[in-house]
Design a protein around this motif. Sequence first.
Motif, PDB file in Angstrom:
ATOM      1  N   GLU A 103     -47.855  -0.965   0.920  1.00 42.39           N
ATOM      2  CA  GLU A 103     -46.857  -1.679   1.704  1.00 42.39           C
ATOM      3  C   GLU A 103     -46.408  -0.864   2.917  1.00 42.39           C
ATOM      4  OE1 GLU A 103     -42.493  -3.806   1.040  1.00 42.39           O
ATOM      5  OE2 GLU A 103     -43.481  -2.771  -0.636  1.00 42.39           O
ATOM      6  N   ASP A 104     -46.674   0.443   2.911  1.00 45.11           N
ATOM      7  CA  ASP A 104     -46.320   1.281   4.064  1.00 45.11           C
ATOM      8  C   ASP A 104     -47.308   1.124   5.217  1.00 45.11           C
ATOM      9  OD1 ASP A 104     -48.586   2.676   3.324  1.00 45.11           O
ATOM     10  OD2 ASP A 104     -47.529   4.480   2.682  1.00 45.11           O
ATOM     11  N   ARG A 105     -48.248   0.184   5.082  1.00 47.60           N
ATOM     12  CA  ARG A 105     -49.223  -0.158   6.125  1.00 47.60           C
ATOM     13  C   ARG A 105     -50.216   0.980   6.382  1.00 47.60           C
ATOM     14  NH1 ARG A 105     -47.041  -4.715   9.253  1.00 47.60           N
ATOM     15  NH2 ARG A 105     -45.015  -5.240   8.358  1.00 47.60           N
ATOM     16  N   THR A 106     -50.567   1.687   5.341  1.00 50.99           N
ATOM     17  CA  THR A 106     -51.591   2.719   5.459  1.00 50.99           C
ATOM     18  C   THR A 106     -52.739   2.424   4.516  1.00 50.99           C
ATOM     19  OG1 THR A 106     -50.597   4.175   3.786  1.00 50.99           O
ATOM     20  CG2 THR A 106     -49.927   4.507   6.097  1.00 50.99           C
ATOM     21  N   LEU A 107     -53.905   2.927   4.905  1.00 56.30           N
ATOM     22  CA  LEU A 107     -55.096   2.908   4.065  1.00 56.30           C
ATOM     23  C   LEU A 107     -55.501   4.364   3.857  1.00 56.30           C
ATOM     24  CD1 LEU A 107     -57.389   1.011   2.833  1.00 56.30           C
ATOM     25  CD2 LEU A 107     -58.688   1.612   4.872  1.00 56.30           C
ATOM     26  N   VAL A 108     -55.548   4.804   2.607  1.00 55.46           N
ATOM     27  CA  VAL A 108     -55.860   6.194   2.291  1.00 55.46           C
ATOM     28  C   VAL A 108     -57.201   6.251   1.571  1.00 55.46           C
ATOM     29  CG1 VAL A 108     -55.175   8.233   0.958  1.00 55.46           C
ATOM     30  CG2 VAL A 108     -53.455   6.919   2.204  1.00 55.46           C
ATOM     31  N   VAL A 109     -58.065   7.150   2.032  1.00 56.12           N
ATOM     32  CA  VAL A 109     -59.385   7.341   1.436  1.00 56.12           C
ATOM     33  C   VAL A 109     -59.429   8.727   0.810  1.00 56.12           C
ATOM     34  CG1 VAL A 109     -61.868   7.396   1.829  1.00 56.12           C
ATOM     35  CG2 VAL A 109     -60.425   5.848   3.175  1.00 56.12           C
ATOM     36  N   VAL A 110     -59.715   8.787  -0.473  1.00 53.32           N
ATOM     37  CA  VAL A 110     -59.821  10.049  -1.213  1.00 53.32           C
ATOM     38  C   VAL A 110     -61.289  10.343  -1.491  1.00 53.32           C
ATOM     39  CG1 VAL A 110     -59.297  11.225  -3.383  1.00 53.32           C
ATOM     40  CG2 VAL A 110     -57.543   9.849  -2.260  1.00 53.32           C
ATOM     41  N   ASP A 111     -61.705  11.545  -1.187  1.00 53.92           N
ATOM     42  CA  ASP A 111     -63.054  12.007  -1.495  1.00 53.92           C
ATOM     43  C   ASP A 111     -63.059  12.506  -2.939  1.00 53.92           C
ATOM     44  OD1 ASP A 111     -65.447  13.459  -1.803  1.00 53.92           O
ATOM     45  OD2 ASP A 111     -65.506  13.983   0.314  1.00 53.92           O
ATOM     46  N   ARG A 112     -63.733  11.779  -3.817  1.00 52.09           N
ATOM     47  CA  ARG A 112     -63.723  12.151  -5.228  1.00 52.09           C
ATOM     48  C   ARG A 112     -64.388  13.499  -5.474  1.00 52.09           C
ATOM     49  NH1 ARG A 112     -66.070   7.907  -9.281  1.00 52.09           N
ATOM     50  NH2 ARG A 112     -65.583   9.714 -10.602  1.00 52.09           N
ATOM     51  N   ARG A 113     -65.477  13.759  -4.771  1.00 55.59           N
ATOM     52  CA  ARG A 113     -66.227  14.991  -5.033  1.00 55.59           C
ATOM     53  C   ARG A 113     -65.477  16.219  -4.546  1.00 55.59           C
ATOM     54  NH1 ARG A 113     -72.221  12.752  -3.109  1.00 55.59           N
ATOM     55  NH2 ARG A 113     -72.424  11.160  -4.737  1.00 55.59           N
ATOM     56  N   ALA A 114     -64.848  16.109  -3.372  1.00 53.95           N
ATOM     57  CA  ALA A 114     -64.097  17.245  -2.831  1.00 53.95           C
ATOM     58  C   ALA A 114     -62.678  17.306  -3.388  1.00 53.95           C
ATOM     59  CB  ALA A 114     -64.050  17.170  -1.309  1.00 53.95           C
ATOM     60  N   ASN A 115     -62.261  16.258  -4.099  1.00 49.92           N
ATOM     61  CA  ASN A 115     -60.937  16.225  -4.707  1.00 49.92           C
ATOM     62  C   ASN A 115     -59.832  16.395  -3.660  1.00 49.92           C
ATOM     63  OD1 ASN A 115     -59.066  16.022  -6.787  1.00 49.92           O
ATOM     64  ND2 ASN A 115     -59.003  18.244  -7.077  1.00 49.92           N
ATOM     65  N   ARG A 116     -59.939  15.629  -2.565  1.00 52.83           N
ATOM     66  CA  ARG A 116     -58.931  15.726  -1.513  1.00 52.83           C
ATOM     67  C   ARG A 116     -58.850  14.419  -0.737  1.00 52.83           C
ATOM     68  NH1 ARG A 116     -60.889  16.519   3.683  1.00 52.83           N
ATOM     69  NH2 ARG A 116     -63.158  16.796   3.858  1.00 52.83           N
ATOM     70  N   VAL A 117     -57.746  14.249  -0.016  1.00 51.86           N
ATOM     71  CA  VAL A 117     -57.586  13.093   0.854  1.00 51.86           C
ATOM     72  C   VAL A 117     -58.478  13.277   2.073  1.00 51.86           C
ATOM     73  CG1 VAL A 117     -55.995  11.805   2.319  1.00 51.86           C
ATOM     74  CG2 VAL A 117     -55.250  12.593   0.068  1.00 51.86           C
ATOM     75  N   LEU A 118     -59.340  12.318   2.309  1.00 54.70           N
ATOM     76  CA  LEU A 118     -60.291  12.392   3.410  1.00 54.70           C
ATOM     77  C   LEU A 118     -59.737  11.760   4.681  1.00 54.70           C
ATOM     78  CD1 LEU A 118     -63.242  13.151   4.197  1.00 54.70           C
ATOM     79  CD2 LEU A 118     -63.891  10.837   3.502  1.00 54.70           C
ATOM     80  N   GLY A 152     -69.587   8.815   5.461  1.00 57.31           N
ATOM     81  CA  GLY A 152     -68.528   9.208   4.545  1.00 57.31           C
ATOM     82  C   GLY A 152     -67.126   8.914   5.027  1.00 57.31           C
ATOM     83  N   CYS A 153     -66.955   8.485   6.282  1.00 56.54           N
ATOM     84  CA  CYS A 153     -65.638   8.157   6.819  1.00 56.54           C
ATOM     85  C   CYS A 153     -65.571   6.663   7.131  1.00 56.54           C
ATOM     86  CB  CYS A 153     -65.347   8.971   8.079  1.00 56.54           C
ATOM     87  SG  CYS A 153     -65.061  10.722   7.767  1.00 56.54           S
ATOM     88  N   PHE A 154     -64.419   6.061   6.825  1.00 59.55           N
ATOM     89  CA  PHE A 154     -64.242   4.635   7.060  1.00 59.55           C
ATOM     90  C   PHE A 154     -63.589   4.408   8.417  1.00 59.55           C
ATOM     91  CE2 PHE A 154     -64.973   4.746   2.584  1.00 59.55           C
ATOM     92  CZ  PHE A 154     -65.566   3.532   2.284  1.00 59.55           C
ATOM     93  N   GLN A 155     -64.192   3.524   9.191  1.00 57.04           N
ATOM     94  CA  GLN A 155     -63.684   3.184  10.519  1.00 57.04           C
ATOM     95  C   GLN A 155     -63.405   1.695  10.581  1.00 57.04           C
ATOM     96  OE1 GLN A 155     -66.479   4.474  13.485  1.00 57.04           O
ATOM     97  NE2 GLN A 155     -66.697   6.528  12.622  1.00 57.04           N
TER      98      GLN A 155
END
Length: 477
Positions: free
Chosen positions: A344-359, A395-398
Motif C-alpha cells: 500500500e506504500d506504492r512500492t515494489l520490492v525485489v529480494v534476491d533469494r540467493r544473495a539473501n538481500r533486497v535487490l 536479474g533486475c525488474f524494469q
Amino acid sequence: MELPLGPCDDSRGWDDDSDPESETDPDAQAEAYVARVLSPPKSELATPRASQLSTPASSPSASEHRAASKVSAVSEPGLLSLPPELLLEICSYLDARLVLHVLSRVCRALRNLVRDHVTWRLRAQRRKNFDWPAACIELEQHLSRWAEDGRWAEYFCLANGHISSIDSVLLLQGGALCLSGSRDRNVNLWDLRQLGMEPSQVLVKTLGTDRFSTHKGWVWSLAAQDHCVCSGSWDSTVKLWDMAADGQQFGEIKANSAVLCLSYLPDILVTGTYDKKVTIYDPRDRMETQDALLGWGPLRGSDFPSPRPIAHEAGPALLKSQRLHSSPVLALLADDQHIISGSEDRTLVVVDRRANRVLQRLQLDSYLLCMSHQDMQLWTGDNEGLLHVFANHNGCFQHVRSFNVGHRSHITGIQYSLGALYTTSTDKTLRVHVPTDPPRTICTRRHDSGFTGVCAEGNLVVAASGGLSLEVWRLQA
C-alpha cells in the motif's frame, strides 16, 4: 523510479520478527482495510505511460520475402550503403517504438525496411528464453475458446457454498478441484468435474474440523504446491491442508498480523502481512521435525508424512522475516530466484533469494493489488484500474509498460500466460484479453457485486465474486 537501498534493506535485518502487533479485532481491522484500500480512486484513471514491451508477434505469412529487397541501392557511402543484414542487426539494438515511429520517417528505404513483416519476425526470434511455439499454440487456443464473445463457453454459478463475499479462489489438479476462501471464515472445496450436477455433488466439504469455520477471521489468500494447500486469514494464521488426504490439516503458522498474500514453493512458503512484513518459512523442516518428535515417518512412496491430528499446531520453520514496506503487503510472488512484494506504500520490492538481500525498491504512482509472472515478465494490476508490466533484464525488474484495458476501478485479480490474459475488477467486470502490446480485450463478463479474483487452469476459468458465488466458465477442450 528506483529508490536507493537503505539500512533496512540489509540482509542482516531479515531475522527481525520481534515486534508483534498489538491485539486487535480481526473483523474490524479487515473492514477498515477494505474501506481504505478497495475504495474507489479519487482521481480519474491515469494516462498509460509510454514505454516498451516485447510481445508475441502475429503468426507470419507463409509467403515471406526477404527484408533485404525492400532497401533501395545507394551509391554514396553511409548508413544505407551497408548490407540489409547489417541494418537489421543495428535496428535490433534500438527500441521497437523508435524503429517503428521514428526510423520509418527518415527515408523511403528505411521505411520499406521497417514496414516489412520479416523485419519484425527476425527481431522477435532474437528474443531469448521465450517458447514461441507454445505461445502460438496457447494464443490460437485462447482465441478459439473465446470466439464470438465467448458464446461457446459453458457458464455455471456456484452460489450455495458461502454466506459472505468470496475473496480468494484457487484451481487444483488441472481444474478438477477448486478452493474458495470467504469472509464467512470458511475454505470450501469444490469438485468441478461435477459441474451441471446437483449443487451438493459439486460442493465437497468445508476444510477444517471446527464445526463453525475453517478460520477465526476472513480468509484472504490461498496458495498451493502439488497436493499441499495453505490458507491465510485475518486471524493471523496460515493453515496447511493435504488434498491427497481428503483435505486434512497438517500444519499451522501463527503469524503476528493478518496474512494478506501467500506464495508456496517446494522449498519455501512466503507470507505478506498487514504489519508490513515479508516472512519466509521452510515447509520441509516442519516435516522432519515432526518425524523426530512423533516417531513416525513418511508413507511409503510419498515425500510427505501421513497427516495426524496431533500435528495440527506444528508449522513450517521460520527462516527469515523483515519489514520491507512502510504499509501492509498487498501482493506477493516468489520463484527460485526472487521474492517480489507490492505494498500500500506504492512500492515494489525485489529480494534476491540467493544473495539473501533486497535487490530493488521501485517507487510507483499507485499500489499493486495482484500479480502474475511468466517468462521473465511480471504483470500487475493496481488500484487505479491499470495494468503494469515489468521485465526481468539480467536479474533486475524494469517497468516497461502500463495499459488501460478498460477497467474503471481496482484490478483485484490477474492471470497472465504466454497466450492468455484475464483480469477482474471492482468495476464489476471480468475481462478476457490477448496479451499483446497493448492487450486486446476479446470478451467481457459482468457481475452485479463485482469480482474479487480470478484463476484459470486447463479449460476452466473461475472468478470469485462479492455476491457469495463462484462464477465458472468451462471452455472447449
